[in-house]
Design a protein around this motif. Sequence first.
Motif, PDB file in Angstrom:
ATOM      1  N   THR A 119      12.672 -24.244 -60.986  1.00  0.00           N
ATOM      2  CA  THR A 119      13.990 -23.642 -60.914  1.00  0.00           C
ATOM      3  C   THR A 119      14.397 -23.457 -59.476  1.00  0.00           C
ATOM      4  OG1 THR A 119      13.044 -21.428 -61.003  1.00  0.00           O
ATOM      5  CG2 THR A 119      13.682 -22.404 -63.095  1.00  0.00           C
ATOM      6  N   GLY A 120      15.695 -23.462 -59.231  1.00  0.00           N
ATOM      7  CA  GLY A 120      16.209 -23.256 -57.881  1.00  0.00           C
ATOM      8  C   GLY A 120      17.682 -22.929 -57.956  1.00  0.00           C
ATOM      9  N   PHE A 121      18.353 -22.908 -56.788  1.00  0.00           N
ATOM     10  CA  PHE A 121      19.757 -22.572 -56.741  1.00  0.00           C
ATOM     11  C   PHE A 121      20.487 -23.640 -55.916  1.00  0.00           C
ATOM     12  CE2 PHE A 121      19.249 -18.483 -58.649  1.00  0.00           C
ATOM     13  CZ  PHE A 121      17.992 -18.057 -58.252  1.00  0.00           C
ATOM     14  N   PRO A 122      20.667 -24.844 -56.482  1.00  0.00           N
ATOM     15  CA  PRO A 122      21.215 -25.946 -55.695  1.00  0.00           C
ATOM     16  C   PRO A 122      22.650 -25.721 -55.235  1.00  0.00           C
ATOM     17  CG  PRO A 122      21.115 -26.519 -58.023  1.00  0.00           C
ATOM     18  CD  PRO A 122      20.370 -25.234 -57.873  1.00  0.00           C
ATOM     19  N   HIS A 123      23.398 -24.806 -55.875  1.00  0.00           N
ATOM     20  CA  HIS A 123      24.800 -24.621 -55.525  1.00  0.00           C
ATOM     21  C   HIS A 123      25.045 -23.357 -54.702  1.00  0.00           C
ATOM     22  CE1 HIS A 123      25.556 -27.925 -58.188  1.00  0.00           C
ATOM     23  NE2 HIS A 123      25.044 -27.271 -59.203  1.00  0.00           N
ATOM     24  N   ALA A 124      23.992 -22.554 -54.462  1.00  0.00           N
ATOM     25  CA  ALA A 124      24.155 -21.322 -53.689  1.00  0.00           C
ATOM     26  C   ALA A 124      23.935 -21.616 -52.214  1.00  0.00           C
ATOM     27  CB  ALA A 124      23.159 -20.264 -54.166  1.00  0.00           C
ATOM     28  N   SER A 125      24.730 -20.983 -51.352  1.00  0.00           N
ATOM     29  CA  SER A 125      24.611 -21.254 -49.920  1.00  0.00           C
ATOM     30  C   SER A 125      23.428 -20.521 -49.308  1.00  0.00           C
ATOM     31  CB  SER A 125      25.903 -20.843 -49.208  1.00  0.00           C
ATOM     32  OG  SER A 125      26.165 -19.465 -49.417  1.00  0.00           O
ATOM     33  N   LYS A 126      23.076 -19.334 -49.843  1.00  0.00           N
ATOM     34  CA  LYS A 126      21.961 -18.555 -49.314  1.00  0.00           C
ATOM     35  C   LYS A 126      21.144 -18.029 -50.486  1.00  0.00           C
ATOM     36  CE  LYS A 126      24.724 -15.842 -46.991  1.00  0.00           C
ATOM     37  NZ  LYS A 126      25.241 -14.778 -46.084  1.00  0.00           N
ATOM     38  N   THR A 127      19.887 -18.407 -50.552  1.00  0.00           N
ATOM     39  CA  THR A 127      19.033 -17.969 -51.650  1.00  0.00           C
ATOM     40  C   THR A 127      17.738 -17.398 -51.093  1.00  0.00           C
ATOM     41  OG1 THR A 127      18.005 -20.158 -51.863  1.00  0.00           O
ATOM     42  CG2 THR A 127      19.959 -19.718 -53.210  1.00  0.00           C
ATOM     43  N   ALA A 128      17.213 -16.394 -51.784  1.00  0.00           N
ATOM     44  CA  ALA A 128      15.960 -15.771 -51.361  1.00  0.00           C
ATOM     45  C   ALA A 128      15.193 -15.308 -52.584  1.00  0.00           C
ATOM     46  CB  ALA A 128      16.213 -14.586 -50.430  1.00  0.00           C
ATOM     47  N   THR A 129      13.883 -15.460 -52.522  1.00  0.00           N
ATOM     48  CA  THR A 129      12.986 -14.944 -53.558  1.00  0.00           C
ATOM     49  C   THR A 129      12.133 -13.847 -52.937  1.00  0.00           C
ATOM     50  OG1 THR A 129      12.900 -17.055 -54.731  1.00  0.00           O
ATOM     51  CG2 THR A 129      11.112 -15.499 -55.137  1.00  0.00           C
ATOM     52  N   ILE A 130      12.109 -12.712 -53.595  1.00  0.00           N
ATOM     53  CA  ILE A 130      11.326 -11.566 -53.132  1.00  0.00           C
ATOM     54  C   ILE A 130      10.143 -11.399 -54.061  1.00  0.00           C
ATOM     55  CG2 ILE A 130      11.399  -9.139 -52.463  1.00  0.00           C
ATOM     56  CD1 ILE A 130      13.553 -10.841 -51.106  1.00  0.00           C
ATOM     57  N   ILE A 131       8.938 -11.362 -53.496  1.00  0.00           N
ATOM     58  CA  ILE A 131       7.723 -11.158 -54.282  1.00  0.00           C
ATOM     59  C   ILE A 131       7.310  -9.703 -54.122  1.00  0.00           C
ATOM     60  CG2 ILE A 131       5.339 -11.897 -54.660  1.00  0.00           C
ATOM     61  CD1 ILE A 131       6.131 -14.519 -53.178  1.00  0.00           C
ATOM     62  N   GLY A 132       7.496  -8.916 -55.168  1.00  0.00           N
ATOM     63  CA  GLY A 132       7.164  -7.499 -55.135  1.00  0.00           C
ATOM     64  C   GLY A 132       8.375  -6.642 -55.424  1.00  0.00           C
ATOM     65  N   ALA A 133       8.254  -5.737 -56.398  1.00  0.00           N
ATOM     66  CA  ALA A 133       9.380  -4.912 -56.831  1.00  0.00           C
ATOM     67  C   ALA A 133       9.134  -3.438 -56.573  1.00  0.00           C
ATOM     68  CB  ALA A 133       9.675  -5.153 -58.318  1.00  0.00           C
ATOM     69  N   GLY A 134       8.477  -3.140 -55.449  1.00  0.00           N
ATOM     70  CA  GLY A 134       8.409  -1.764 -54.978  1.00  0.00           C
ATOM     71  C   GLY A 134       9.640  -1.452 -54.153  1.00  0.00           C
ATOM     72  N   MET A 135       9.622  -0.302 -53.505  1.00  0.00           N
ATOM     73  CA  MET A 135      10.776   0.104 -52.703  1.00  0.00           C
ATOM     74  C   MET A 135      11.088  -0.917 -51.617  1.00  0.00           C
ATOM     75  SD  MET A 135      13.224   2.178 -51.926  1.00  0.00           S
ATOM     76  CE  MET A 135      13.057   3.924 -52.348  1.00  0.00           C
ATOM     77  N   VAL A 136      10.065  -1.435 -50.931  1.00  0.00           N
ATOM     78  CA  VAL A 136      10.307  -2.353 -49.823  1.00  0.00           C
ATOM     79  C   VAL A 136      10.953  -3.646 -50.312  1.00  0.00           C
ATOM     80  CG1 VAL A 136       9.225  -3.701 -47.984  1.00  0.00           C
ATOM     81  CG2 VAL A 136       8.445  -1.365 -48.442  1.00  0.00           C
ATOM     82  N   GLY A 137      10.390  -4.243 -51.359  1.00  0.00           N
ATOM     83  CA  GLY A 137      10.929  -5.497 -51.872  1.00  0.00           C
ATOM     84  C   GLY A 137      12.329  -5.344 -52.425  1.00  0.00           C
ATOM     85  N   LEU A 138      12.562  -4.279 -53.194  1.00  0.00           N
ATOM     86  CA  LEU A 138      13.878  -4.090 -53.801  1.00  0.00           C
ATOM     87  C   LEU A 138      14.933  -3.727 -52.754  1.00  0.00           C
ATOM     88  CD1 LEU A 138      12.841  -2.211 -57.067  1.00  0.00           C
ATOM     89  CD2 LEU A 138      13.668  -4.562 -56.873  1.00  0.00           C
ATOM     90  N   ALA A 139      14.548  -2.936 -51.753  1.00  0.00           N
ATOM     91  CA  ALA A 139      15.504  -2.614 -50.693  1.00  0.00           C
ATOM     92  C   ALA A 139      15.885  -3.870 -49.911  1.00  0.00           C
ATOM     93  CB  ALA A 139      14.923  -1.562 -49.758  1.00  0.00           C
TER      94      ALA A 139
END
Length: 419
Positions: free
Chosen positions: A2-22
């Motif tokens: 999976t990916g985001f071929p039509h989005a200009s800026k994409t990011a994947t965050i690994i970790g859903a604690g405060m740091v990752g979600l912020a």
Amino acid sequence: MTGFPHASKTATIIGAGMVGLATAWFLQERGYQVTVLDKTGPAAGSSWGNAGWLTPAKILPLADTSLWTYGPTALFNPDAALSVPPRFEPALWGFFAQFMAHATPRAWDRTMAGLVPLAQSCLDAFDEIDATIPVALQSRPTPFVAAFEKKAEAHGFLKEIDGVRRHGIPAELSEITNVDDYAPMLSDRISLAYRLDGQRFIEPGPYVIALAEAIENRGAQLRWGINVTRVRPASSANHAPTVLCESGEEIISEQVVIANGAWLPGLAREHGVRLPVKAGRGYSFSVATDTPAEHPVYLPYHRVACTPYQGRFRIAGTMEFRGPDEPLHPRRIEAIIRNTKPLMRGIDFNERYDEWVGSRPVTPDGLSLVGRTRTEGVFVAGGHGMWGIALGPATGKALAKLMETGVAPPEIAPCYPLR
């Protein structure tokens, strides 16, 4: 795949604690399409059961000169706040030796200077995020109570306050004449208490879950039950980093942030992040009080932090260096009770709720790991020790700026991950 071929800026965050979600929240502010992955869910690690203090005046280096007298004694005291298991584990003892090497006045000042930029910006960053959090869960300003059984026990605390003031952090401290007005659960054995103003707190678990919901409502993909095994660098076939999952799925995005707490080295080492990160595990539980708790309470001599939490009183403490996935050790809960019970009243310690252990990511030099790695498009955000909740939003804001502009803000310059 999976990916985001039509989005200009994409990011994947690994970790859903405060740091990752912020980080995800502030990337959304900059127009990113964000995916957040976690093996369990939001606030499942050290973001859930900690004290939830947002206290710039208490964001301090973990290693200080008192460790040279306290540390060796603690190794042989099962009730001590600091705990290192007496077993043959060269990597852990090597880390602990590096940690102790920073317990000098010069190292304390150097680390404190590195913490100041993020600490000074942490409450402003919460103000931004609070706008999307339900009012009942938003950060709350309140007096903090620091209490002592004996006057001599306050020496270390007052020295720390002087230290943060010397480094430019405001610390509004005044002596309390009637402790019952602020902390009626403290017993008559408390002979001295101070009021620390200008700080805040949150109920961390509910807050972080609400943050995840806000991010999802703003268009992020949140995916739980995803165990990430590797972040593969860009190649001629894929011109962006690829997140490899245990299930065999591959997720491509322009940028990847490794923000998985005490497990960070397993994914970040390949990308040049060599500074060790160990789990400094904290314990907590909550109890009912005869009189409702309104203000956080700190027992510095015993290193115990207490916070009003969902109608009860959360009691948190210890720094236990063990593996991040080891089970809860009931003896550590019992040690907190033995140290605090004589100083409290109106509490039935036999009726405890939410017993918890969480693995806080600790670095030997006391500074976080925030910024780019040697792999193009791969970043890390972690190593905040006890201060991941307080520093998470400021970290996420600064990292999001770096990811978009390529320029590291001064707040995270001391946290360079390849140091």
